[in-house]
Design a protein around this motif. Sequence first.
Motif, PDB file in Angstrom:
ATOM      1  N   ALA A  97       0.849  -1.200   0.000  1.00 51.63           N
ATOM      2  CA  ALA A  97       0.000   0.000   0.000  1.00 51.63           C
ATOM      3  C   ALA A  97       0.875   1.237   0.000  1.00 51.63           C
ATOM      4  O   ALA A  97       1.759   1.374   0.853  1.00 51.63           O
ATOM      5  N   LEU A  98       0.631   2.133  -0.965  1.00 49.56           N
ATOM      6  CA  LEU A  98       1.307   3.431  -0.950  1.00 49.56           C
ATOM      7  C   LEU A  98       0.398   4.402  -0.220  1.00 49.56           C
ATOM      8  O   LEU A  98      -0.742   4.634  -0.631  1.00 49.56           O
ATOM      9  N   LEU A  99       0.898   4.946   0.871  1.00 49.82           N
ATOM     10  CA  LEU A  99       0.037   5.633   1.841  1.00 49.82           C
ATOM     11  C   LEU A  99      -0.060   7.139   1.647  1.00 49.82           C
ATOM     12  O   LEU A  99       0.862   7.783   1.141  1.00 49.82           O
ATOM     13  N   SER A 100      -1.206   7.662   2.091  1.00 50.27           N
ATOM     14  CA  SER A 100      -1.440   9.103   2.063  1.00 50.27           C
ATOM     15  C   SER A 100      -2.498   9.428   3.122  1.00 50.27           C
ATOM     16  O   SER A 100      -2.862   8.558   3.916  1.00 50.27           O
ATOM     17  N   TYR A 101      -3.008  10.652   3.095  1.00 50.11           N
ATOM     18  CA  TYR A 101      -4.122  10.981   4.007  1.00 50.11           C
ATOM     19  C   TYR A 101      -5.458  10.875   3.298  1.00 50.11           C
ATOM     20  O   TYR A 101      -6.508  11.201   3.844  1.00 50.11           O
ATOM     21  N   THR A 102      -5.443  10.424   2.032  1.00 52.77           N
ATOM     22  CA  THR A 102      -6.686  10.160   1.303  1.00 52.77           C
ATOM     23  C   THR A 102      -6.646   8.726   0.777  1.00 52.77           C
ATOM     24  O   THR A 102      -5.585   8.112   0.701  1.00 52.77           O
ATOM     25  N   SER A 103      -7.846   8.220   0.414  1.00 47.63           N
ATOM     26  CA  SER A 103      -7.912   6.892  -0.197  1.00 47.63           C
ATOM     27  C   SER A 103      -8.565   7.034  -1.559  1.00 47.63           C
ATOM     28  O   SER A 103      -9.760   7.333  -1.642  1.00 47.63           O
ATOM     29  N   LYS A 104      -7.775   6.825  -2.615  1.00 49.47           N
ATOM     30  CA  LYS A 104      -8.289   6.869  -3.990  1.00 49.47           C
ATOM     31  C   LYS A 104      -9.114   8.137  -4.251  1.00 49.47           C
ATOM     32  O   LYS A 104     -10.218   8.051  -4.804  1.00 49.47           O
ATOM     33  N   SER A 105      -8.588   9.264  -3.826  1.00 53.57           N
ATOM     34  CA  SER A 105      -9.327  10.515  -4.015  1.00 53.57           C
ATOM     35  C   SER A 105      -9.460  10.836  -5.505  1.00 53.57           C
ATOM     36  O   SER A 105      -8.506  10.695  -6.276  1.00 53.57           O
ATOM     37  N   LEU A 106     -10.666  11.261  -5.880  1.00 52.70           N
ATOM     38  CA  LEU A 106     -10.885  11.638  -7.277  1.00 52.70           C
ATOM     39  C   LEU A 106     -10.733  13.144  -7.467  1.00 52.70           C
ATOM     40  O   LEU A 106     -10.646  13.629  -8.589  1.00 52.70           O
ATOM     41  N   SER A 107     -10.691  13.859  -6.346  1.00 52.18           N
ATOM     42  CA  SER A 107     -10.708  15.316  -6.468  1.00 52.18           C
ATOM     43  C   SER A 107      -9.422  16.011  -5.978  1.00 52.18           C
ATOM     44  O   SER A 107      -9.170  17.154  -6.343  1.00 52.18           O
ATOM     45  N   SER A 108      -8.618  15.334  -5.168  1.00 50.92           N
ATOM     46  CA  SER A 108      -7.483  16.026  -4.548  1.00 50.92           C
ATOM     47  C   SER A 108      -6.471  16.510  -5.581  1.00 50.92           C
ATOM     48  O   SER A 108      -6.102  15.784  -6.509  1.00 50.92           O
ATOM     49  N   LYS A 109      -6.049  17.753  -5.381  1.00 58.05           N
ATOM     50  CA  LYS A 109      -5.012  18.306  -6.260  1.00 58.05           C
ATOM     51  C   LYS A 109      -3.724  18.496  -5.462  1.00 58.05           C
ATOM     52  O   LYS A 109      -2.796  19.154  -5.893  1.00 58.05           O
ATOM     53  N   ASN A 110      -3.699  17.917  -4.263  1.00 61.27           N
ATOM     54  CA  ASN A 110      -2.525  18.049  -3.406  1.00 61.27           C
ATOM     55  C   ASN A 110      -1.322  17.335  -4.036  1.00 61.27           C
ATOM     56  O   ASN A 110      -1.434  16.194  -4.499  1.00 61.27           O
ATOM     57  N   GLU A 111      -0.183  18.008  -4.004  1.00 62.49           N
ATOM     58  CA  GLU A 111       1.043  17.468  -4.611  1.00 62.49           C
ATOM     59  C   GLU A 111       1.417  16.093  -4.071  1.00 62.49           C
ATOM     60  O   GLU A 111       1.829  15.200  -4.800  1.00 62.49           O
TER      61      GLU A 111
END
Length: 355
Positions: free
Chosen positions: A206-220
């Motif tokens: 799992a490649l981790l982030s603070y979102t899960s499969k976000s369709l809208s995030s534009k965060n780098e």
Amino acid sequence: MPLITNLSERLKRHPKRVVFPEGADERILQAARMFSTQKLGIPILLGDRAKIKENAAALDINLEHIRIIQPRRSSEYEGFVKKFQGLRRFKGMTEKETEAYLDNNNYFATLMLATAQADAMLSGATVTASSALRPLLQIIQRQEKANSVSSLNIFDLQEPETGKDRVLFLADCAVIPNPDSMQLCDIAVNTAALAYHLTNEKPRVALLSYTSKSLSSKNEGVIKMKAATDLARQKAKELDIPMEIDGELQVDAALDPFVAEAKQLQGSVPGKANVLIFPDLHAANIASKMVDVLTRARTYGPILTGLTRPAAEISRGATANDIFGTAVMIASQAIDHRLLYPTEGDTLNEDVTVL
Ligand code: ACO
């Protein structure tokens, strides 16, 4: 059965030599004694012979079947001076300058590792991470197709409900401060390859982030993890290494089937991941130390990946048990050396002209 028990059984059949540059350290002496007593191989302690013997006596540690090398007095010393001067990076160095490097046991140990006089190396018990890492980065050749050297920590946890062992691999906890998506791809694939080697089970990465499969995030950061996931899938396919890869995922969605289901995440990774790839060194190092402090997990590492020889750069806070377990992990890597590290012969980095 705990991972370490499995690997120790294998090591008994294929014993290995592990070099410890900080041979006089109490925890290293205790770990070396455990390694030798369990007949897993030969620990090689570097340092002042009298000091090592004095410290061992104070701890009532028997040094039988443990090799001690005082680098300056070693018959290999002259040869190592020449080999060192033959490396392009150190070419033109005077005898005195070279000797100053080799008086640092981390350099002497790394040369032992590079020239197959030791099968694995464990350092970092008494020095900063960068001082322990630098000799390895400067001297040991990279693995073919691995552009980055990184590290992983292994946590062997017991599930509270089932009592079963659950082994997690976390990366990169010690080497690359701000990895880009290409470096994260390397970290993911190299970590999963080692996880596969040690457990013989198909890793779920799992490649981790603070979102899960976000369709809208534009965060780098989110975009970086999405890109790294695609690159890692492609690389694993090219290298034909069995692994399942998914991202970006939150850590609870990666580990907990209930959360994965609640978030409607499908596939073989959400809820079942055992290899966790963090966006940067801050996140990985903090998460790793937090798990270590708050759980009773058996903890091993950091173990380096991407080099052609097995090595670990441990934390100064490591206990004798942590050191022993980490030595078992890297010695186990050396068992299938040719499979994991296809390069033949010496693994000195760059062109060595004097051999
Ligand atoms: N992968 C591949 N090659 C690398 C890497 C890497 N990750 N890092 C450095 N190199 C290369 C360099 O490019 C250089 O090659 P070159 O001379 O041919 O260009 C060579 O290795 C030697 O590197 P240096 O320049 O001596 O080292 P650098 O300044 O790049 O620093 C280091 C490397 C020491 C690993 C640095 O990135 C660092 O300090 N990382 C963080 C370490 C840390 O503090 N970890 C946290 C604590 S660890 C713990 O808790 C156990």
